[in-house]
Design an enzyme around this catalytic site. Sequence first.
Site, PDB file in Angstrom:
ATOM      1  N   CYS A  85       0.834  -1.199   0.000  1.00  0.00           N
ATOM      2  CA  CYS A  85       0.000   0.000   0.000  1.00  0.00           C
ATOM      3  C   CYS A  85       0.877   1.261   0.000  1.00  0.00           C
ATOM      4  O   CYS A  85       1.544   1.516  -0.977  1.00  0.00           O
ATOM      5  CB  CYS A  85      -0.986  -0.044   1.163  1.00  0.00           C
ATOM      6  SG  CYS A  85      -2.355   1.106   0.936  1.00  0.00           S
ATOM      7  N   HIS A 202      -3.486  -5.615   0.958  1.00  0.00           N
ATOM      8  CA  HIS A 202      -2.838  -5.780   2.272  1.00  0.00           C
ATOM      9  C   HIS A 202      -2.770  -7.245   2.696  1.00  0.00           C
ATOM     10  O   HIS A 202      -3.727  -7.740   3.320  1.00  0.00           O
ATOM     11  CB  HIS A 202      -3.650  -5.028   3.334  1.00  0.00           C
ATOM     12  CG  HIS A 202      -3.498  -3.547   3.280  1.00  0.00           C
ATOM     13  ND1 HIS A 202      -2.503  -2.878   3.955  1.00  0.00           N
ATOM     14  CD2 HIS A 202      -4.214  -2.598   2.635  1.00  0.00           C
ATOM     15  CE1 HIS A 202      -2.604  -1.566   3.729  1.00  0.00           C
ATOM     16  NE2 HIS A 202      -3.636  -1.372   2.929  1.00  0.00           N
ATOM     17  N   GLU A 204      -1.115  -8.435   5.130  1.00  0.00           N
ATOM     18  CA  GLU A 204      -1.053  -8.527   6.603  1.00  0.00           C
ATOM     19  C   GLU A 204      -2.438  -8.414   7.221  1.00  0.00           C
ATOM     20  O   GLU A 204      -2.625  -8.752   8.389  1.00  0.00           O
ATOM     21  CB  GLU A 204      -0.096  -7.471   7.169  1.00  0.00           C
ATOM     22  CG  GLU A 204      -0.652  -6.062   7.309  1.00  0.00           C
ATOM     23  CD  GLU A 204      -0.750  -5.302   5.995  1.00  0.00           C
ATOM     24  OE1 GLU A 204      -0.417  -5.867   4.937  1.00  0.00           O
ATOM     25  OE2 GLU A 204      -1.189  -4.129   6.022  1.00  0.00           O
TER      26      GLU A 204
END
Lengths: 230, 83
Positions: A85, A202, A204
């Site tokens: 990002c 993302h 994560e």
Amino acid sequence: MTVAVIQFGGSNCDRDSVRALSHLGIDAERVWYEDGLPADVTGVMLPGGFSYGDYLRAGVMAARTPIIEAVRDAAAEGVPVLGVCNGAQIGCEAGLTPGAFTINESARFQCERVHVRVENADTPWTRAYDEGDVLSLPIAHGEGRFEANDETYDRLVEADRVLLRYCDAQGQVTDAANPNGSRGNVAGLLGDRGTVAVMMPHPERATLPDLDGTDGAGLLRGFEAALAEA
Amino acid sequence: MTAYTATVTVRLKRGVLDPEAETTQRALERLGFELEDLRSADRFELDLDAESVAAAEERVDEMAERLLANPTIHDYEVEVTER
């Protein structure tokens, strides 16, 4: 091994990244950008957020900090580097990866789930998948539209450096499945070396089982895979 | 040394989508204005001292290359005048 998750002023996914990596058994720690890159890092993650308030262009201010010089040197030596990002925007602005991430076609901030197709499974970041696999991942960005000129884009495609493309649930890469107007639906790409990657989705946020889905875990495991292959 | 003001205008390369400009144009049209197209640009004014116009231009050109513009998506112009 320790992955340095670099925290800039305005980063906000640094803790999530450390937590997700730790969950996978990958040792990770936050490193404040002014403290410099620890000498023994075995990976670098540039996390999401809004470093320096996206002043001038998203990621550019962080990309001009001294620690990025150290990251560039580490990347050239084969240390795996992943930008997510805002980290992807920083990576492109720093020249770690070609092209640019700029304002979404919608001119809006978009926070939603998307599907991406694995375009190249022969990289550390995608070793856990097969080519053509469809992953469900979250995006949250206002400047995620990938732009590159014809020459750069053709070079990326020819060298198989497109990592992920936005697609529909069936894996079809269509305009309708392109959330931000990215050229070629590109959601993630590789640097000069396969050990350097940036992506707007993302991973994560799609790793811990108590959140919504774990499709992103394999991408983070790239830090392990890159070391195993080195 | 002479005091100069350098004006750097950074705009998107022709053909690169500008969603903010499109949104701005639509807002103007909603207000009842008629227009054919709208392009936006960023303008930076830098005060600096240099030996000559050429020296000032060279320095500002490098600033534009390295920070103010992103060559992937932007064109830029530098104009230097005595201050």
